[in-house]
Structure formats: structure tokens, C-alpha cells
Design a protein around this motif. Structure first.
Motif: not given
Lengths: 288, 143
Positions: A12, A23, A27, A39-41
Motif C-alpha cells: 500500500f 487500507i 484488504i 499487507a505491507a507498507g
């Protein structure tokens, strides 16, 4: 939530962290489309695009992020990285991958959800009785036909009327901020078009645009919503939007501020939340 | 789905150093990218000569200095992407937007004709927003 399905990484980006609810909705949409989402950010997954003045540092950030996605691909089978941010997407495609061996491919969230639209359509059960003008930029179409994808997805929502807004320069509003006058003029043009087209909603596509329009929510009886919020609404999910409320004069509760460190909140976050809308700089005749 | 290209260098820094020269060599300085750019009028360059502007673009991309008008144009790039389609050398492998991006970086770090945009609060601000909204579990899993 553990979901069976094709494993993906949802990248994201950094600045989406202003919009936690968006976010979470993203998802949820990906999960409902049948994907197992990780999720990764944030800074640890920075693409480096905002650090042109530090080529070595940006290069190191890019290498770290690619290596993390490589590890997820190799250990968890997450061979697809799903982007949200157009800057991250373009930077990965054009600069990060040619400089780092990548064990994955990328796709934008709108592309993935469009491909699985047949799974989402039966879940769009709540009519969204709005007339929404979609705020658009001409950039990023070099990589993803973003405006068409979003219009296609929104057209699946029962009750929703769509109007295509003016196509502005740049790939999103933050790109215009460095050019004097460009951002206020863009916001003015979109808002004027919304009023002229009797829209009751301005629909943003990207986070940085949502950031700029949030302060205008409610002005001229026009609401500001992101496209994921409209899709969620059609699923019967009324998601809150903390950033939008803060930009309109609200504030996080004191427990959240203390958790985030009060002095840093006042020094770093509050000035952004109290910044006047760019519309105020562009169109005196439109404001009170 | 975007199929990522195979790595051509061992870092993005090394790749950009190579690509600047390669893309500049493909560019014929025809001016098409400048003429297609929606930011030209915005920065008061509507009367500038497109060919001389893109000649300057090639110079910047290899780390040389260029006329201030070219620097102003490159500095105003907002990634609209109109240059990509307009470029007649696209089929030969010239990505005009990437060329301009590299020229902008070089104008910051090599010819030093553009100021560096340094914002030491960039990451700290993002981290505060995250801590305002994410649960401990989300902070641990996502970041």
C-alpha cells in the motif's frame, strides 16, 4: 483473518498510512475477490521515489524492499505484489526492478479486482444513490488504464450515477504540489465541474488526491469519497474516514495522540490537518 | 499484470547511471515530448523552442548542465505521461518520461541546477499517522 486463496502481497506504500480505513477496505475487497492477502507498507517498504536527492539511500531502500518481496515470493508463494500507489508502481516497474533481481510481478489493485469482478458483483447489494464525479489525472495510464478501471468497477454499483471529471496533469495531486498554482487550479476545476454536473459526490482514486479533497467534504452539499469506500458502501459496509474528519476540524482522541507521542503529533501532524484547502487559494468566488 | 524486466544492473543507482546515457543516445531532440507536455504553459515556457529544450534534456540526462528554461521544464515534471506516447523513438526503446525523470535527478545531484527537496519530517510524520490509527497487531504485521 486467514483466507484461503491465491497468496498475494498488498503493497500500500507509505502515504496511505494516513488512511488506515482505506487500507483495511482494500484488504477486504481483495479477500472477497478470493485472495490471501498480506499487507505491507510504510518506511520499511519504501520504494525510494521521494528521495531523488539521495541516490544512494534511495537505491538501498529499493534493494531492501525488493528483497523483502522476494522473500515473500520464495517462502510464502506470494509471487504477485499488488500496488495501490501509482508512484510505487511506476518506480518498481521502471527503476527498482531493472536495478534489482525481482522474483515477483506486479499488478495494480484495480486490475486484480476488475479481473475478479464476477465474484464481487453478487456482493454489491446495497444501492448507492449518489451522482459521483470521478476526479481523474492523465498520468499512470502509461502503466495501468486507471481511470477506465475505476469507472468500470464503479459502474457495477447499483444506483450509482457516474460523471467523468476533467483529466488533470500529473499522476496524482501530490505531483502538482511543487508547481506553483497547479494544485489549487486542479482542485478548483474538479470542484467546479462537480457543481456544474450536479454531482453530490467527488470520488477520488488515489490517497494523495483524497488528502486534498477531504477538507472540502460537505461543501456545496458535495461529499468526498474514495472509490473503495463507494464499493464498500455497496457491500453494506459503512466505513469511517478518520483523516477526512480530522481535515474538517476534528482531531484524534487523546489516547491515540498520546500513543503516537503528543509532542510529535502537534509538531508534525496537526499543521497538515489544519492546512487550508487548496480550493481556498484558487477560487475565492466559490468559498463563503 | 506487469511482468517486471530482468535486472540489468546490481542497484537502482547503477541502473540509472547507465540508463541516462542510453536514453539520451536514443533521443533525437525532436521536441515532441516538450510539445506534448501539459506543464509547459504552467511554467511559462509556451514560446520556448521544443528542439533546444530537448537538446538540453539530453545534456541533463548525462549529468551536464543545461539552459535554465530546460531545467525549469524538467523540474516541473508531474508524470503526466503524455511524452511517452508522443515520442517518435518509443518503438526504439525510448521511454521519454524515464529520460525526463533521470534528467531531473541529475539536475539535482550532478549539475546541481535544481534544489534538493529535503523533508526530514517525511517518514516521522507517516509513522505518527500510523500510530494514530493502526492496532498493535497491524503495526507489527504491516510495517
Amino acid at each position: 483473518m486467514a483466507v484461503e486463496g491465491e497468496p498475494i502481497t498488498f503493497w500500500f506504500g507509505c502515504n496511505m498510512l494516513r488512511h488506515a480505513e482505506m487500507i483495511r477496505i482494500s484488504i477486504l475487497l481483495l479477500e472477497r475477490a478470493g485472495y490471501d492477502v498480506r499487507a505491507a507498507g510504510g518506511p520499511a517498504y519504501c520504494c525510494g521515489t521521494a528521495h531523488d536527492h539521495q541516490p544512494r539511500g534511495a537505491s538501498n531502500m529499493a534493494a531492501r524492499t525488493v528483497s523483502r518481496f522476494n522473500a515473500a515470493a520464495e517462502k510464502e508463494g506470494r509471487g504477485t505484489v499488488v500496488t495501490w500507489c501509482p508512484s510505487c508502481h511506476m518506480h518498481m516497474s521502471d527503476i527498482m526492478a531493472p536495478g534489482n533481481a525481482a522474483a515477483f510481478d506486479i499488478t495494480h489493485i484495480t486490475e486484480l479486482i476488475t479481473q475478479r469482478a464476477h465474484r464481487l458483483v453478487p456482493q454489491l447489494i446495497v444501492p448507492v444513490r449518489r451522482r459521483a464525479l470521478v476526479h481523474r489525472h492523465m498520468g499512470f495510464a502509461t502503466h495501468v488504464p486507471i481511470n477506465e478501471r475505476v469507472m468500470d468497477l464503479l459502474s457495477l454499483i447499483p444506483g450509482l450515477e457516474l460523471v467523468a471529471g476533467p483529466a488533470h496533469p500529473g499522476h496524482m495531486c501530490s505531483a502538482l504540489a511543487a508547481v506553483p498554482g497547479a494544485l489549487p487550479d486542479t482542485v478548483h476545476e474538479t470542484w467546479t465541474a462537480a457543481v456544474a454536473n450536479r454531482a453530490d459526490t467527488v470520488c477520488t482514486i488515489f490517497h494523495s488526491c483524497h488528502r486534498e479533497y477531504s477538507a472540502l467534504d460537505g461543501r456545496d452539499r458535495i461529499s468526498v469519497r474514495n472509490w473503495v469506500q463507494l464499493v464498500a458502501q455497496a457491500m453494506g459496509i459503512e466505513a469511517s474516514d478518520a483523516y477526512r474528519e480530522w481535515r474538517k476540524g476534528g482531531a484524534p482522541d487523546i489516547a491515540a495522540i498520546e500513543r503516537a507521542e503528543q509532542s510529535k503529533y502537534h509538531a508534525l501532524v496537526e499543521p497538515e490537518l489544519r492546512k487550508p484547502s487548496p480550493l481556498l487559494a484558487a477560487a475565492p468566488k466559490l468559498v463563503e | 499484470m506487469t511482468k517486471l524486466t530482468a535486472a540489468r544492473a546490481n542497484s537502482t543507482e547503477a541502473y540509472l547511471a547507465e540508463a541516462g546515457g542510453e536514453l539520451a543516445a536514443l533521443c533525437t531532440a525532436c521536441g515532441a515530448c516538450f510539445s506534448a507536455c501539459p506543464m509547459v504553459a504552467r511554467v511559462g515556457l509556451g514560446r520556448a523552442d521544443p528542439k533546444s529544450m530537448t537538446e538540453g534534456l539530453r545534456r541533463l540526462a548525462v549529468g551536464q548542465s543545461a539552459h535554465p528554461d530546460t531545467v525549469a521544464w524538467v523540474g516541473a515534471c508531474t508524470k503526466s505521461g503524455q511524452c511517452v506516447e508522443a515520442c517518435p523513438e518509443r518503438s526504439a526503446g525510448l521511454d521519454a518520461m524515464l529520460l525526463i525523470r533521470i534528467a531531473k535527478q541529475r539536475a539535482i545531484n550532478h549539475s546541481r541546477q535544481l534544489p534538493a527537496k529535503q523533508d526530514p519530517t517525511y517518514f516521522p510524520r507517516i509513522k505518527i499517522f500510523a500510530r494514530l490509527q493502526l492496532s498493535d497487531e497491524e503495526l507489527a504485521k504491516w510495517l
